[in-house]
Design a protein around this motif. Structure first.
Motif, mmCIF file in Angstrom:
data_model
loop_
_atom_site.group_PDB
_atom_site.id
_atom_site.type_symbol
_atom_site.label_atom_id
_atom_site.label_comp_id
_atom_site.label_asym_id
_atom_site.label_seq_id
_atom_site.Cartn_x
_atom_site.Cartn_y
_atom_site.Cartn_z
ATOM 1 N N LYS B 188 47.721 40.217 35.263
ATOM 2 C CA LYS B 188 48.412 41.111 34.349
ATOM 3 C C LYS B 188 49.347 40.399 33.392
ATOM 4 O O LYS B 188 49.678 40.923 32.340
ATOM 5 C CB LYS B 188 49.217 42.144 35.159
ATOM 6 N N GLY B 189 49.860 39.238 33.818
ATOM 7 C CA GLY B 189 50.777 38.503 32.963
ATOM 8 C C GLY B 189 52.189 39.053 32.903
ATOM 9 O O GLY B 189 52.934 38.741 31.993
ATOM 10 N N GLU B 190 52.569 39.889 33.914
ATOM 11 C CA GLU B 190 53.950 40.389 33.936
ATOM 12 C C GLU B 190 54.829 39.376 34.652
ATOM 13 O O GLU B 190 54.548 38.995 35.786
ATOM 14 C CB GLU B 190 54.014 41.728 34.682
ATOM 15 N N ILE B 191 55.914 38.993 33.987
ATOM 16 C CA ILE B 191 56.768 37.933 34.538
ATOM 17 C C ILE B 191 57.439 38.387 35.842
ATOM 18 O O ILE B 191 57.785 37.590 36.700
ATOM 19 C CB ILE B 191 57.812 37.477 33.489
ATOM 20 N N LYS B 192 57.578 39.712 36.014
ATOM 21 C CA LYS B 192 58.203 40.236 37.233
ATOM 22 C C LYS B 192 57.394 39.836 38.475
ATOM 23 O O LYS B 192 57.955 39.507 39.526
ATOM 24 C CB LYS B 192 58.301 41.763 37.144
ATOM 25 N N ARG B 193 56.064 39.839 38.341
ATOM 26 C CA ARG B 193 55.200 39.462 39.473
ATOM 27 C C ARG B 193 55.429 38.002 39.853
ATOM 28 O O ARG B 193 55.436 37.646 41.017
ATOM 29 C CB ARG B 193 53.743 39.685 39.110
ATOM 30 N N ASP B 194 55.635 37.172 38.827
ATOM 31 C CA ASP B 194 55.889 35.756 39.088
ATOM 32 C C ASP B 194 57.203 35.574 39.827
ATOM 33 O O ASP B 194 57.295 34.782 40.774
ATOM 34 C CB ASP B 194 55.911 34.989 37.767
ATOM 35 N N ILE B 195 58.224 36.329 39.421
ATOM 36 C CA ILE B 195 59.521 36.227 40.098
ATOM 37 C C ILE B 195 59.386 36.662 41.554
ATOM 38 O O ILE B 195 59.906 36.011 42.467
ATOM 39 C CB ILE B 195 60.565 37.069 39.346
ATOM 40 N N GLN B 196 58.626 37.740 41.776
ATOM 41 C CA GLN B 196 58.416 38.201 43.151
ATOM 42 C C GLN B 196 57.677 37.154 43.975
ATOM 43 O O GLN B 196 58.005 36.910 45.131
ATOM 44 C CB GLN B 196 57.634 39.517 43.140
ATOM 45 N N SER B 197 56.698 36.514 43.358
ATOM 46 C CA SER B 197 55.936 35.489 44.052
ATOM 47 C C SER B 197 56.825 34.310 44.437
ATOM 48 O O SER B 197 56.746 33.791 45.554
ATOM 49 C CB SER B 197 54.783 35.046 43.144
#
Lengths: 219, 352
Positions: B188-197
């Protein structure tokens, strides 16, 4: 398919014209084997012989594959238009596999010549050679992906070691175990599970790299 | 409230684990004997017990020996020294069908306790002997109160099972979540997912260090009993699970180094996500394959890391399974809070 063949050929031609890469790898293998020969003074047993072989092959593999993508950064845009990332990855992987097979055979020859020739015989040679080839293929496949990741950072060689060593350990352990078993004369019916393990890791890492590489390549 | 029921469940399970796991007594058992060899000259054995009541239960107490061929040897208690020490006098028999015997001591409070590997020396082994009926003076009692099993050289530290093992289970779950959020980020490219990861990896690493610490203490006091407490020996032993977890910790520490070494935030997130997925697969290969290649000290590890082969009994399971669920839920809770904080920090930094 022809694109991939052209790319592999291009890699060979580039390295052949330049000769620094191939020369440095050859020199690396020979000098490390010779240093080992001088340090151990023939006082070596079978597990040590096998482990040393794989450690030297591992370091050579790191050296050889760390340069996979560093040269491509400059012609990035050109390559981007020329070929799809998957094809680029496959050609890089194929080239690294060929290179590693040559390095593996060469360092096996060096080990036989300089360090000890009492562990390899006509009985176990082909099976051991199978483990060397499979190990070389696995190292090439895993390290191509790691080198692609590391090439995106500023510190290519340092990152190769930090990212590569922990990740390669499971494969390397299976390889050392399998080649050790073949060396003491166990047939495929006894050591076949390690063969299966290694092949499974290679296939899995290959597929994973194929799926993930476009995300690294895309800028 | 409807969305927070699992947090309450986590608290209840962890409080239950702490209270029941730490307060349940360990079954009485036999700790050591003065000699494993019984010979005509040496029939008096000094027995040391653990959590036993030898003195309090003097009246109902009796002792016997039995081998796997069902042959009984009679014995009597010659002297009770204290609640944990007594002397046993064994009737030496010259003819046995199997020299290895097990010593049983039983009383009405502690139940029947056994000590294996007692060896009849000098007796004529394989002599044909009809299996005796039980000795007339021996009465076996069974114990019916709730207690954890007594395992020689684990003793009270068996409770660490409820804290050490769930740490690793929770770590594997958290790392899996991190890989899943990495895939979501790539998709999806949402930066929030990266932070969660990324925060999932930080929680996983915390669990890994806690698991290593609890494991190290456990190893020191069980597998390395003989080493002096102040010496550095024995805190780290050579075991595939230990090495595997150390390598896993290295793999995930490298994730941080990788992420910090790329300046561009977006490409750092993407490349780190790729490495994260790659690392999880290799981590999984590591924990599945490595223990199979090399047998180790952990239970149930001949060549199979399966969970069913842990020697758990039902009383341990009663606390062990809730503890696993409790720790997994707790770490998900910590992860949720940490990623919320990280997301707010990110927003304050970049979106103002």
């Amino acid at each position: 398919m022809t694109e991939i063949a052209h790319f592999v050929k291009k890699e060979f031609q580039l390295d052949w014209r330049n000769r620094t890469l191939i020369g440095s790898i050859l020199l690396y293998v020979i000098s490390s084997i010779y240093v080992t020969h001088l340090a151990f003074q023939n006082a070596i047993d079978l597990p040590t012989w096998n482990s040393l072989f794989w450690i030297i092959t591992l370091f050579t593999a790191f050296n050889a594959s760390s340069k996979s993508f560093s040269q491509e950064e400059r012609k990035f845009l050109y390559l981007y238009m020329l070929i799809s990332p998957q094809k680029l990855l496959i050609s890089k992987m194929l080239y690294n596999i060929l290179l590693m097979l040559i390095i593996g055979s060469l360092s096996l020859f060096g080990f036989y010549l300089f360090i000890s020739n009492e562990f390899l015989s006509t009985d176990n040679f082909w099976l051991y050679y199978l483990s060397v080839s499979l190990g070389a293929i696995g190292l090439a496949v895993i390290l191509t992906m790691i080198s692609a990741i590391a090439s995106k950072t500023g510190n290519q060689t340092g990152m190769m070691a930090i990212l590569g060593f922990p990740v390669i350990i499971p494969f390397l352990l299976a390889t050392i175990k399998f080649s050790g078993e073949t060396l003491i004369g166990k047939g495929l019916h006894l050591s076949g599970s390690y063969l299966l393990m290694m092949s499974a890791i290679i296939v899995m890492v290959g597929l994973l790299s194929y799926l993930l590489f476009p995300y690294i390549w895309r800028e | 409230m409807q969305n927070n029921w699992w947090k309450i469940l986590a608290c209840i399970l962890l409080i239950y684990t702490l209270i029941v796991g730490l307060s349940t007594p360990i079954e009485p058992g036999l700790k050591s004997v003065s000699s494993l060899i019984i010979s005509p000259e040496n029939t008096s054995i000094h027995v040391e017990g653990y959590n036993t009541h030898f003195l309090d239960q003097k009246e109902s107490q009796s002792v016997t020996l039995r081998n796997d061929s069902g042959q009984w040897v009679c014995a009597e208690i010659s002297k009770v020294i204290s609640n944990t020490e007594l002397l046993v006098e064994i009737d030496y028999t010259p003819k046995v069908s199997q020299a290895m015997f097990r010593l049983f001591i039983s009383n009405s409070l502690d139940g029947t306790m056994e000590y294996s590997d007692m060896n009849f020396k000098g007796a004529e082994v394989n002599a044909f002997i009809r299996a005796n009926s039980a000795c007339s003076n021996f009465t076996g009692y069974s114990k019916d109160t709730f207690a954890f099993p007594y395992v020689r050289n684990l003793y009270e530290s068996i409770r660490n099972l409820f804290f050490h093992v769930p740490m690793w289970f929770a770590m594997i779950v958290i790392m899996l979540l991190s890989a899943i959020y990495g895939i979501l980020y790539l998709a999806k490219g949402e930066i929030k997912r990266d932070i969660q990861s990324e925060t999932a990896i930080s929680v996983g690493l915390l669990l890994a260090f806690l698991g290593l610490a609890t494991g190290s203490v456990w190893a020191k006091f069980t597998w390395s009993e003989h080493t002096a407490i102040w010496s550095l020996q024995g805190w780290w032993v050579d075991d595939p699970k230990l090495n595997g977890s150390a390598i896993a910790t290295l793999i995930y520490c490298a994730y941080y180094v990788l992420k910090r070494s790329i300046n561009d935030k977006i490409s750092a997130a993407r490349i780190a996500a790729v490495y994260n997925i790659f690392a999880f697969v290799m981590f999984f290969v590591l924990i599945m394959i490595y223990p199979r290649i090399q047998g180790g000290l952990h239970p149930g590890m001949e060549n199979n890391p399966a969970f069913s082969s842990y020697d758990l009994n039902n009383n341990l399971r009663l606390v062990f399974y809730p503890a696993i669920i409790g720790f997994i839920l707790l770490s998900i809770w910590i992860w949720q809070i940490r990623s919320r904080i990280a997301w707010l920090k990110y927003k304050r930094e970049y979106e103002d």
